[in-house]
Design a protein around this motif. Structure first.
Motif, mmCIF file in Angstrom:
data_model
loop_
_atom_site.group_PDB
_atom_site.id
_atom_site.type_symbol
_atom_site.label_atom_id
_atom_site.label_comp_id
_atom_site.label_asym_id
_atom_site.label_seq_id
_atom_site.Cartn_x
_atom_site.Cartn_y
_atom_site.Cartn_z
ATOM 1 N N ASN A 16 0.828 -1.212 0.000
ATOM 2 C CA ASN A 16 0.000 0.000 0.000
ATOM 3 C C ASN A 16 0.862 1.262 0.000
ATOM 4 O OD1 ASN A 16 -2.364 -1.532 0.094
ATOM 5 N ND2 ASN A 16 -2.404 -1.544 2.329
ATOM 6 N N ILE A 19 1.975 2.012 -3.444
ATOM 7 C CA ILE A 19 0.860 2.620 -4.178
ATOM 8 C C ILE A 19 0.732 4.099 -3.820
ATOM 9 C CG2 ILE A 19 -1.647 2.627 -4.443
ATOM 10 C CD1 ILE A 19 -0.444 0.291 -5.888
ATOM 11 N N PRO A 29 -2.549 5.399 -9.530
ATOM 12 C CA PRO A 29 -2.877 3.964 -9.422
ATOM 13 C C PRO A 29 -4.357 3.733 -9.171
ATOM 14 C CG PRO A 29 -1.825 4.765 -7.426
ATOM 15 C CD PRO A 29 -1.734 5.881 -8.415
ATOM 16 N N ASP A 33 -5.205 -1.711 -6.843
ATOM 17 C CA ASP A 33 -3.983 -2.185 -7.499
ATOM 18 C C ASP A 33 -3.096 -2.990 -6.552
ATOM 19 O OD1 ASP A 33 -4.882 -0.940 -9.738
ATOM 20 O OD2 ASP A 33 -3.157 0.402 -9.981
ATOM 21 N N ALA A 34 -2.979 -2.560 -5.301
ATOM 22 C CA ALA A 34 -2.096 -3.259 -4.365
ATOM 23 C C ALA A 34 -2.498 -4.729 -4.244
ATOM 24 C CB ALA A 34 -2.124 -2.587 -2.995
ATOM 25 N N CYS A 198 -9.670 4.786 -10.273
ATOM 26 C CA CYS A 198 -8.328 5.139 -9.829
ATOM 27 C C CYS A 198 -8.411 6.300 -8.851
ATOM 28 C CB CYS A 198 -7.458 5.509 -11.029
ATOM 29 S SG CYS A 198 -7.195 4.122 -12.165
ATOM 30 N N GLU A 281 3.191 -0.858 -14.224
ATOM 31 C CA GLU A 281 3.944 -1.309 -13.038
ATOM 32 C C GLU A 281 4.336 -2.774 -13.110
ATOM 33 O OE1 GLU A 281 2.195 2.381 -12.462
ATOM 34 O OE2 GLU A 281 0.992 0.553 -12.703
#
Length: 283
Positions: A16, A19, A29, A33-34, A198, A281
């Motif tokens: 996190n 991110i 992000p 995403d994490a 996002c 990423e």
């Protein structure tokens, strides 16, 4: 006072932090995403600590034994220029030793990456549009992707990445605050796209389609699923001329470029059908 610098694998919660730092760098992000990236390779995220303070992060996600991808290469601004980034970079490269390694680097860093053995493949360009200007409802042949058999989706996605990554795709397609659609023609899945929320607006990623007309339909359907006046982003490989013509036709605005680079050969990943890349990423 002695400065002790250690590099280790991140915990899930520490991803996190990567991110958050990426957001501060303007990379925008996704909200989940994490979680999704962690599924790709739980051992693939490194953190550098100076006297136990996080000062550097990087991801070195390994797919099988042959392919890896580097991202999230960030040093906390007040600690830059001290060699801390180089050390965590070297640790990431060592983790992926023997692999063909990819990355999406900011253009001004291309020469530095070349010194580490990376070769330029093509540029990816982020474009921005507005949801209600892109939206189109009721396109023929479109279905919700989650209504399709998982094996059909798996077979469709296979040509668009050098190796299979089922755990990541399962998380990516199942995330909250996201929608996905597919194009079915005569029982065959020919296109697919995902839009996710996002930190600013939404991103369509990936967008794979047999042709530009299918890609436009997917963009329209996905944009129609989010609030009017939302920013919508799409990361386009500039070597796909159809994709460039599409975003220009849609009056989307270029935001920035990245350099897709590899240490070995450029993988064959259906770039002519890639209208939006999945991730800067993790590839």
């Amino acid at each position: 006072m002695n400065q002790e610098y250690t590099i280790r694998t991140m915990t899930r919660d520490e991803v996190n932090l990567a991110i958050d730092w990426a957001a501060q760098e303007g990379w925008n992000p996704g909200l989940e995403d994490a979680h999704c990236y962690y599924q790709a390779d739980p051992q693939g995220f490194l953190i550098g600590l100076l006297n136990d303070e996080p000062v550097a992060v990087i991801s070195a996600v390994k797919y099988g034994s042959s392919f890896g991808f580097i991202g999230f290469y960030i040093v906390k601004p007040e600690y830059r220029g001290q060699g801390l980034g180089l050390k965590i970079w070297q640790a990431a490269m060592a983790r992926l030793d023997g692999c063909n390694i990819g990355l999406d680097g900011v253009v001004e860093q291309q020469e530095n990456y070349k010194k580490s053995g990376f070769n330029f493949a093509y540029s990816n360009r982020r474009y921005q549009g507005i949801s209600h200007r892109l939206a189109c409802r009721g396109a023929a042949d479109l279905v919700a992707l989650d209504s399709l058999p998982s094996e059909m989706i798996k077979q469709f996605l296979m040509p668009f990445f050098p190796v299979q990554r089922n755990d990541f795709w399962h998380a990516w397609l199942g995330q909250n605050n996201a929608f996905s659609v597919g194009v079915i023609v005569s029982g065959e899945l020919q296109g697919a796209g995902v839009i996710r929320q996002c930190q600013e607006g939404y991103k369509i990623a990936p967008l794979f389609a047999k042709n530009a007309s299918q890609a436009v339909a997917i963009i329209g359907a996905l944009s129609a699923k989010v609030a009017d006046d939302s920013a919508v982003y799409l990361d386009v490989p500039t070597c796909n001329s159809e994709a460039l013509a599409l975003v220009e036709k849609l009056n989307m605005t270029a935001v920035f470029d990245t350099a897709r680079m590899y240490t070995k050969e450029t993988p064959s990943v259906g770039i002519e059908k890639t209208f939006g890349v999945t991730s800067f990423e993790i590839g």
